[in-house]
Design a protein around this motif. Structure first.
Motif, mmCIF file in Angstrom:
data_model
loop_
_atom_site.group_PDB
_atom_site.id
_atom_site.type_symbol
_atom_site.label_atom_id
_atom_site.label_comp_id
_atom_site.label_asym_id
_atom_site.label_seq_id
_atom_site.Cartn_x
_atom_site.Cartn_y
_atom_site.Cartn_z
ATOM 1 N N LEU A 50 0.765 -1.183 -0.009
ATOM 2 C CA LEU A 50 0.097 -0.051 -0.010
ATOM 3 C C LEU A 50 0.950 1.182 -0.063
ATOM 4 O O LEU A 50 1.841 1.412 0.754
ATOM 5 N N TYR A 107 0.201 5.157 0.623
ATOM 6 C CA TYR A 107 -0.777 6.038 0.945
ATOM 7 C C TYR A 107 -0.090 7.653 1.368
ATOM 8 O O TYR A 107 0.932 7.602 1.765
ATOM 9 N N GLU A 111 3.104 0.276 3.037
ATOM 10 C CA GLU A 111 2.868 -0.521 4.015
ATOM 11 C C GLU A 111 2.813 -2.109 3.271
ATOM 12 O O GLU A 111 1.803 -2.325 2.400
ATOM 13 N N LEU A 146 -4.379 6.740 -2.322
ATOM 14 C CA LEU A 146 -3.998 5.417 -2.030
ATOM 15 C C LEU A 146 -3.828 4.659 -3.257
ATOM 16 O O LEU A 146 -4.564 4.895 -4.173
ATOM 17 N N GLN A 168 -3.051 0.493 -4.163
ATOM 18 C CA GLN A 168 -2.561 -0.637 -3.561
ATOM 19 C C GLN A 168 -2.209 -1.761 -4.663
ATOM 20 O O GLN A 168 -3.100 -1.963 -5.515
#
Lengths: 414, 74
Positions: A43, A45, A55, A405, A407
């Protein structure tokens, strides 16, 4: 093979001391004949002019028996950027001390004060043992541990699901317990005492570390409505006890003329030491042709006075057998905590106070799109991007937060 | 009491929208329900990351699981 299984069971017997917070699940979970299933994700963000997070997450699930699984999840988290410190913007520049007290930072006039020293890294590991207890009853026992430079958490949990009504209804009950330790940079300031504005003065401290416990409960029912339709209803309860204050947040104190008061213009925030939360969660999953609509609504409230509504809608549109698009909309609306203040006024300092905007009247709007590609049996790639906007509601005055974000996901079995 | 009434109302609406005359299926009607995309959490890491983001940005949490904590972000 049998020997291997026994060893794993022994390991599990020890690790059962290890449970965590299970999620309410239905017995309909997809099974396959492969021993391992691996899900991975990263991720990115980023908030405009504020915090950025990277992350990565890896989860591996191993089949160790008939409908029996062992799962591990590893999470890393790197966070940098600036975070609102709780003070209000003023017509002149403002100087604050960093949490360590060893340096200061200055915010320009008419600018929302952000603490630029905000950063964090976090690692988390969780283990989960899923075991059929009889033909209709399944247990999931789990444990997790996470570590940040100023925070650690150990969580245990157990979740049971029981199929009834010819497996058309699943009743779920889960419990979780978490013991967290807070160790803020510079120690824990005494609530509602002055934040020094120079490094030559030390803040008043409660100590260097403190604990917080969280006990939680889930009761749920999942109902098969039809061959393409599922409905879930959950009730969750949690009780937090201990140090629940944000040690890095402050409030501005104004005089009767509306200006920052001359002495001790900033106070550290102070929250109650207990919090009881409740949530009712309803989810509806329905297939239209090959497409799937997922809708959920959550009604949450707590004894701090926060009450919220959350609506979430996803529509998986099958482009063909291998490709799909999934638009996502989410809306969240929250009433403020009883002790939330944009600023305090000299002469009327309450027992508890926080200017953390996350406790204020706010809304969050999310719009996103996911693309998924199943490029081989049990191999799937996904990418999603979302835009998130948070803004003040009612009489709240804090500035908007905009975030984006991205992902990436990759899953496979072998 | 109010939230319970609210939730019961929502269930009723959902059932009506589903157009169900009978609830439940026979064993041989479970083909679609077994598909990954029909699971309550078909992509657990998406749900996990969403929960983490909103837990750290909003005042409320919970509903999906009996978890909570594990993060000093709120």
């Amino acid at each position: 093979m049998q020997l291997k299984k026994l060893n794993l069971s022994q390991v599990l017997a020890v690790a059962t001391s290890s449970l965590l917070a299970g999620t309410s699940q239905t017995v309909l979970a997809v099974d396959n004949n492969n021993d391992w299933q691996v899900d991975s994700s990263v991720l990115f963000y980023s908030e405009t002019d504020r915090v950025s997070v990277v992350e990565p997450v890896v989860s591996a699930r191993k089949k160790i028996g008939d409908d029996e699984y062992l799962k591990f999840k590893l999470v890393a988290d790197a966070l940098t950027g600036a975070s609102p410190n709780g003070a209000i913007k003023t017509s002149s520049a403002q100087t604050f001390t960093t949490p360590s007290g060893s340096s200061t930072y200055t915010t320009a006039a008419n600018t929302a004060p952000l603490d630029p020293s905000f950063h964090d890294t976090r690692g988390a590991l969780s283990a989960e043992w899923e075991k059929p207890l009889n033909e209709r009853l399944k247990g999931v026992f789990s444990a997790n541990y996470s570590q940040e430079f100023d925070y650690s958490s150990l969580g245990l949990g157990a979740n049971f699901s029981w199929d009834v009504n010819q497996r058309n209804t699943t009743l779920t009950a889960g419990v979780g317990y978490s013991l967290d330790q807070v160790k803020p940079v510079g120690g824990m300031p005494t609530g509602l005492t002055a934040m020094p504005t120079t490094t030559s003065v030390s803040k008043s401290k409660l100590g260097d570390t403190d604990d917080k416990t969280i006990a939680s409960l889930l009761l749920g029912v999942t109902q098969v409505i039809g061959p393409k339709h599922l409905l879930q209803l959950n009730y969750t309860y949690s009780n937090e006890d201990g140090y629940l204050t944000d040690p890095y947040k402050i409030l501005s104190v104004l005089d009767n003329s509306g200006n920052l008061r001359g002495t001790n213009p900033y106070l550290y925030e102070k929250r109650p030491t207990t919090r009881t939360r409740h949530a009712l969660y309803l989810k509806d999953v329905k297939q239209f042709g090959a497409d799937v609509l997922q809708f959920s609504y959550r009604y949450a409230w707590d004894d701090w006075g926060i009450l919220s509504h959350t609506l979430d809608l996803r529509y998986r549109y099958e482009l063909n057998a291998k490709n799909y698009l999934e638009p996502h909309l989410r809306y969240y609306l929250q009433d403020k905590a009883d002790f939330y203040y944009y600023n305090l006024v000299d002469g009327s300092i309450p027992q508890f106070a926080s200017a953390d905007y996350r406790l204020g009247d706010l809304s969050t709007k999310t719009i996103g799109l996911k693309y998924g590609y199943v490029f081989a049996e049990n191999h799937e790639f996904g990418i999603r991007t979302e835009l998130i906007q948070q803004q003040a509601e009612g009489s709240a005055q804090f500035p908007d937060t905009d975030a984006v974000l991205v992902q990436l996901n990759y899953s496979f079995t072998f | 009491m109010k939230p319970i009434i609210l939730c019961m109302g929502l269930i009723s609406v959902s059932l009506i929208l589903g157009g169900c005359s009978s609830v439940g299926v026979k064993a041989w009607e479970r083909g679609h329900l077994a598909e990954k995309k029909m699971q309550l959490e078909p992509y657990p890491l998406d749900s996990f990351l969403d929960d983490h983001i909103y837990f750290s940005k909003e005042g409320s949490s919970g509903g999906r699981g009996a978890g909570g904590g594990g993060c000093g972000c709120n």
